[in-house]
Scaffold this active site. Sequence first.
Site, PDB file in Angstrom:
ATOM      1  N   HIS A  40       0.832  -1.203   0.000  1.00 33.84           N
ATOM      2  CA  HIS A  40       0.000   0.000   0.000  1.00 33.84           C
ATOM      3  C   HIS A  40       0.863   1.248   0.000  1.00 33.84           C
ATOM      4  O   HIS A  40       0.886   2.002   0.960  1.00 33.84           O
ATOM      5  CB  HIS A  40      -0.937  -0.018   1.215  1.00 33.84           C
ATOM      6  CG  HIS A  40      -1.989  -1.064   1.088  1.00 33.84           C
ATOM      7  ND1 HIS A  40      -2.331  -1.915   2.095  1.00 33.84           N
ATOM      8  CD2 HIS A  40      -2.770  -1.407   0.042  1.00 33.84           C
ATOM      9  CE1 HIS A  40      -3.273  -2.734   1.692  1.00 33.84           C
ATOM     10  NE2 HIS A  40      -3.558  -2.445   0.445  1.00 33.84           N
ATOM     11  N   GLU A 123      -6.071  -8.325   3.626  1.00 34.10           N
ATOM     12  CA  GLU A 123      -5.453  -9.331   4.506  1.00 34.10           C
ATOM     13  C   GLU A 123      -6.535 -10.095   5.269  1.00 34.10           C
ATOM     14  O   GLU A 123      -6.488 -11.325   5.384  1.00 34.10           O
ATOM     15  CB  GLU A 123      -4.499  -8.649   5.504  1.00 34.10           C
ATOM     16  CG  GLU A 123      -3.849  -9.657   6.447  1.00 34.10           C
ATOM     17  CD  GLU A 123      -3.153  -9.020   7.643  1.00 34.10           C
ATOM     18  OE1 GLU A 123      -2.603  -7.921   7.512  1.00 34.10           O
ATOM     19  OE2 GLU A 123      -3.169  -9.648   8.717  1.00 34.10           O
ATOM     20  N   SER A 260       5.125  -0.049   5.008  1.00 31.27           N
ATOM     21  CA  SER A 260       5.358  -0.153   3.558  1.00 31.27           C
ATOM     22  C   SER A 260       5.986   1.126   3.006  1.00 31.27           C
ATOM     23  O   SER A 260       5.932   1.378   1.803  1.00 31.27           O
ATOM     24  CB  SER A 260       4.043  -0.485   2.841  1.00 31.27           C
ATOM     25  OG  SER A 260       2.998   0.319   3.314  1.00 31.27           O
TER      26      SER A 260
END
Length: 276
Positions: A40, A123, A260
């Site tokens: 992301h 997820e 991320s």
Amino acid sequence: MKVIVAEHSGICFGVKRALDTVYSESKKCETLCTLGPLIHNPQVVESLRKEGVGVADKVADAKGAIVMPSHGVAREVIDEALSLGLKVIDATCPFVSNVHEKVRRLARSGYEVVIVGDSGHSEVKAIKSAAGDNAVVLESAEEASKGDWNGKMVGIVSQTTQTPACFAAVVAVIAAQATETLAYNTICYATHRRQSAARELAPKVDAVVVVGGRNSANTNRLAEICAETGVPTYHIEKAEELDPAKLAGAKVVGLTAGASTPDWIINEVKTALESM
Ligand code: SF4
């Protein structure tokens, strides 16, 4: 302006592993794409695109080889890719695979599986798929209190990016009613460390800047944690989004970043803040 970077922030083991896998596979595969954005973070996705790595919104759009993202996918997705003759590169983080394994075991042993997490997050959808038809997703203790857990055997896991407080609150509600509760805290150590470091840093600074994708669950949680301490908190994706007017009164700014967010983006933001 003085900038203090949180003791733990930025790219985590699972994301680094996924990125390394993709960069190395991009040299071996003629046509390579990721299923959805690999992580992301729009800046990283753009940098992969420049390396020739595309993004397929669905398996049917892929050609050649397809990389499954670090937050995991349902088994059926991998089966579909294999049935279409694609080479499947599974970059699921081992911490996420561990949650899949746990819910499978719980379901096989007769537990009603509860996943504490965001129902719309990929997820969580993949964990639910591993757990089977009877699994439920709960986002809060309030939601848990609306369920009927009396006489049930309940197995509980959490999305890897949950806060321990939310997980514990859901477990407490269910355990007060269920005949048997088996709870696995599956929040990953990277998330835990980043959250603790942010909670420690926020009260010591005049403002906090949180760097990471707006659709990144763990980055949003870091921003929530910092804001909860009462310190002005700004969630940005890149240095250009910094607003000097909002930070004008701040002498010391805390800087943290989601799991991320690569180092080069954090460094750009740090440099920009230091020059204010
Ligand atoms: S945040 Fe944790 S579970 Fe998610 S990819 Fe990183 S190490 Fe893995």
